[in-house]
Scaffold this active site. Structure first.
Site, PDB file in Angstrom:
ATOM      1  N   ILE A  46       0.829  -1.205   0.000  1.00  0.00           N
ATOM      2  CA  ILE A  46       0.000   0.000   0.000  1.00  0.00           C
ATOM      3  C   ILE A  46       0.863   1.255   0.000  1.00  0.00           C
ATOM      4  O   ILE A  46       0.530   2.262  -0.639  1.00  0.00           O
ATOM      5  CB  ILE A  46      -0.987  -0.006   1.186  1.00  0.00           C
ATOM      6  N   SER A  94      11.403   0.782   7.999  1.00  0.00           N
ATOM      7  CA  SER A  94      10.925  -0.598   7.972  1.00  0.00           C
ATOM      8  C   SER A  94      12.038  -1.515   8.441  1.00  0.00           C
ATOM      9  O   SER A  94      13.172  -1.383   7.983  1.00  0.00           O
ATOM     10  CB  SER A  94      10.498  -1.008   6.561  1.00  0.00           C
ATOM     11  N   LYS A 112      -5.982   3.156   7.229  1.00  0.00           N
ATOM     12  CA  LYS A 112      -7.171   2.502   7.783  1.00  0.00           C
ATOM     13  C   LYS A 112      -6.876   1.027   8.056  1.00  0.00           C
ATOM     14  O   LYS A 112      -6.051   0.434   7.348  1.00  0.00           O
ATOM     15  CB  LYS A 112      -8.361   2.685   6.833  1.00  0.00           C
ATOM     16  N   ASP A 159     -11.285  -5.818   7.148  1.00  0.00           N
ATOM     17  CA  ASP A 159     -10.245  -4.902   6.670  1.00  0.00           C
ATOM     18  C   ASP A 159     -10.677  -4.245   5.355  1.00  0.00           C
ATOM     19  O   ASP A 159     -10.630  -3.015   5.237  1.00  0.00           O
ATOM     20  CB  ASP A 159      -8.903  -5.615   6.515  1.00  0.00           C
TER      21      ASP A 159
END
Length: 308
Positions: A14, A36, A91, A169
């Site tokens: 994403i 990350s 989200k 989700d």
């Protein structure tokens, strides 16, 4: 004004597909760093394995976009807010409602912006759908969100764990649209959640809501869909039927069909910049509250084990 220096925390699909292009396409931002522990980052962009390292070693950032699984997001957001950084929450905004409320209180206290980013609300058909429905009497609503989890969420083990929400989700995207476009609040009346015997989160769900005027709202979620995928919302009104398809990108009214440009993440980052410049937050938890109610009230059914 100087660009807002932003770091992306979590460089998964994403982030690469949506966040990076949206940030680079918005002159209000500059991509200052990535974080990350599992990824080498992006060419030419400073990278750290942890948010601790970024905040300790630099480069300096004004904001962070948290693209991690929701289960680990609270600590990262709280850490960034404690340093006065603005926070963009992918989200769902957190693993629990209480986490999100605590972050909102912290953001207010330190004077930073917190943005719960419901990307589907920025799909092309959503704003005109909201405007059209504002003066209509809602008779009933049908939501069908059926997709193949193997195609859209391959190898994402976190999504099956507590806090990962399972089929909610993607389903929460539909709720983010419907809570935004319907003129009256609605609430859960009944729910059935279907869980694979080897997973902690549902693969399918059937939910019945009604709004405060009594209009029924039915929601059908399923991750086992093969063939054509469905992300559709039908709203029957006194003036005919409104349909939002392709996740909100295509709006069909009795007068005809409108197709719009895909600007979801561009719209999110424009909104985030406006909030930061105005010293405000936007933390709507309505979609997450409805999901929490489904887990609280829903009956559980077990189905066969799921294997990727």
């Amino acid at each position: 004004m100087d660009p807002i220096r932003i770091a992306i925390v979590g460089i998964g699909k994403i982030a690469r597909d949506q966040h990076v292009p949206a940030i680079r396409g918005n002159g209000a931002f500059s991509l200052a760093a990535t974080v990350s522990p599992h990824d080498a980052g992006l060419p030419g962009v400073p990278h750290h394995a942890s948010l601790d390292a970024l905040l300790a070693q630099g480069p300096a950032v004004d904001a962070v976009a948290l693209c991690t699984p929701p289960q680990v997001r609270y600590d990262l957001a709280a850490q960034a807010l404690s340093r006065g950084a603005h926070v963009f929450l992918e989200k769902p905004p957190g693993a629990t409602l209480a986490e999100v409320e605590a972050l909102k209180a912290q953001a207010d206290k330190v004077g930073a912006t917190l943005f719960a980013a419901w990307h589907s609300r920025f799909a092309a058909g959503v704003a005109p759908a909201r405007a059209w429905l504002a003066e209509r009497r809602i008779e009933k609503v049908s939501i069908v969100w059926r997709e193949d989890v193997r195609v859209w969420h391959p190898g994402q083990a976190w999504i099956w764990q507590p806090g990962g929400l399972g089929v909610f989700d993607p389903g929460i995207n539909a709720l983010s649209i419907v809570t935004h476009i319907l003129p009256r609040p609605f609430f859960l009346k009944d729910a059935t959640l279907v869980l694979p015997e080897n997973r902690a989160a549902p693969i399918a769900a059937d939910l019945a809501f009604r709004d405060t005027a009594g209009a029924p709202i039915h929601m059908d979620l399923d991750w086992r869909q093969t063939g054509p995928q469905s992300w559709d919302i039908h709203v029957d009104t006194d003036a005919g039927t409104l349909k939002l398809s392709h996740g909100g990108a295509v709006l069909t009214l009795p007068s005809g069909t409108e197709h719009g440009e895909d600007i979801e993440y561009a719209g999110l980052y424009s909104r985030f910049a406006t909030l930061i410049r105005g010293g405000r937050s936007d933390v709507d938890t309505a979609p997450l509250r409805l999901v929490a109610d489904a887990f609280l009230r829903g009956r559980r059914e077990t189905t066969d084990a799921f294997h990727d």
